[in-house]
Design an enzyme around this catalytic site. Structure first.
Site, PDB file in Angstrom:
ATOM      1  CD  GLU A   1      10.810   1.836   9.741  1.00 24.55           C
ATOM      2  OE1 GLU A   1      10.297   2.810   9.087  1.00 24.55           O
ATOM      3  OE2 GLU A   1      10.593   0.916   9.749  1.00 24.55           O
TER       4      GLU A   1
ATOM      5  NE  ARG B   1       6.903   4.382   0.233  1.00 21.37           N
ATOM      6  CZ  ARG B   1       6.618   4.771   1.084  1.00 21.37           C
ATOM      7  NH1 ARG B   1       7.893   6.182   1.432  1.00 21.37           N
ATOM      8  NH2 ARG B   1       5.367   5.521   1.479  1.00 21.37           N
TER       9      ARG B   1
ATOM     10  CE  LYS C   1       3.511   3.508   2.953  1.00 23.22           C
ATOM     11  NZ  LYS C   1       3.636   3.601   5.060  1.00 23.22           N
TER      12      LYS C   1
ATOM     13  CE1 TYR D   1       1.460   0.363   3.811  1.00 32.03           C
ATOM     14  CE2 TYR D   1       0.080   2.360   4.414  1.00 32.03           C
ATOM     15  CZ  TYR D   1       0.941   1.168   4.536  1.00 32.03           C
ATOM     16  OH  TYR D   1       1.845   1.839   5.665  1.00 32.03           O
TER      17      TYR D   1
ATOM     18  CG  LEU E   1       8.807   2.636   4.319  1.00 38.52           C
ATOM     19  CD1 LEU E   1       8.118   1.386   3.428  1.00 38.52           C
ATOM     20  CD2 LEU E   1       7.748   3.637   4.329  1.00 38.52           C
TER      21      LEU E   1
END
Ligand code: PLP
Length: 290
Positions: A187, A55, A154, A36, A211
């Site tokens: 992250e 991406r 992702k 996504y 990411l």
């Protein structure tokens, strides 16, 4: 009867959200097998659309998924989602899952991927959040090892992040920060993290297993333009705790100051000067493009 509600794109058609359904046999539902992107539209224009599409393509390639449309056509569908919903300030999510197929892990069981686009009016975050900054906590859940499920994909397979979010909610913090398998800062559950020490801007490097945020890239670019030295590095939790400033980035929240980490003030406990400069530079950049 006149109906008013969001229209959702499902496999080529815009349908009312109550009718926006995919099968329980969709491998996205059964196995979290999908990818996504989250995007934000300002003044009717999707910010950094080509970066998000690039991406999406990388994520698709990484899981061996053929996107159902060309990137240009996906861009058109995203723009159409804004038009049909008459939205200018919007949150957008595009999701492509493996599609509907029999039970089993083999992707070949699914003849065609499912593509969905959800849009919502963008609700501004409270200004207080930016003025005061937020608290984050370092959670025990470790970020996925890049050799098991690379954080650079992702993926809709979000349990790693959800377990971290549950910990962060229990701690009463705004965002949970995950360390990587070696104990370096990676992250947030839905954000990248930066800190400032002695005028230098630091953020975890890609080797850490994160990411590669679209916002992270733009913020580093803006910092260099502002002549702020930028270092991508392996960052220890101690360095984060000793930082002068800290902030989070993602597409929807932009640049969000962090003023407490695990109950301890960051610097003076108020958003820092470099953070403020980057928040302003980001908003300028948005204004230039929309
Ligand atoms: N890291 C994770 C795990 C995320 O889920 C996100 C966004 O959802 C980000 C970082 C920030 O990415 P971007 O700046 O592209 O929104």
């Amino acid at each position: 009867m006149l109906r008013f509600g969001m229209l959702v794109y499902v496999n080529g058609k815009f349908v009312p959200k109550e009718e926006a359904l995919v099968s329980v046999f969709d491998h996205g539902y059964l196995y979290g097998d999908g990818i996504y992107e989250t995007l934000r539209a300002y003044n009717g224009k999707i910010f950094l659309l080509s970066k998000h599409l690039a991406r999406l393509k990388l994520s698709a390639e990484a899981i061996g998924l053929n996107l159902p449309l060309t990137l240009d056509k996906i861009g058109d569908a995203l723009r159409e989602a804004l038009t049909v919903n008459k939205l200018r300030e919007a949150y957008m999510r595009i999701q492509v899952s493996r599609g509907t197929g029999d039970i089993g892990l083999d992707p070949a069981l699914c003849p065609a991927p499912s593509m969905v686009i959800i849009t919502k009016p963008f609700k501004d975050y409270p200004e207080d959040l930016y003025a005061k900054g937020v608290e984050v906590s370092i959670v025990n859940t470790r970020r996925n090892h890049p050799a098991s499920l690379s954080p650079s994909i992702k993926s809709t397979n979000f349990l790693n992040n959800i377990l971290a979010k549950i910990e962060s909610l229990k701690a009463g913090s705004y965002e949970g920060i995950l360390l990587n398998w070696e104990g370096y800062v990676a992250e947030g559950t839905i954000s990248n993290i930066f800190h400032v020490k002695k005028g230098v801007l630091y953020t975890p490097d890609l080797k850490t297993g994160i990411l590669e945020g679209v916002t992270r890239d733009l913020v580093m670019h803006l910092a260099r333009k502002e002549r702020i030295p930028v270092k991508e590095a392996q960052i220890k939790p101690r360095e984060l705790a000793d930082a002068d400033e800290c902030f989070l980035t993602n597409t929807t929240v932009e640049v969000l100051p962090v003023t407490r980490i695990d109950g301890k003030d960051v610097g003076a406990g108020t958003p820092g000067a470099i953070t403020a400069r980057l928040m302003a530079a980001y908003r300028d950049e948005v204004t230039k493009h929309v």
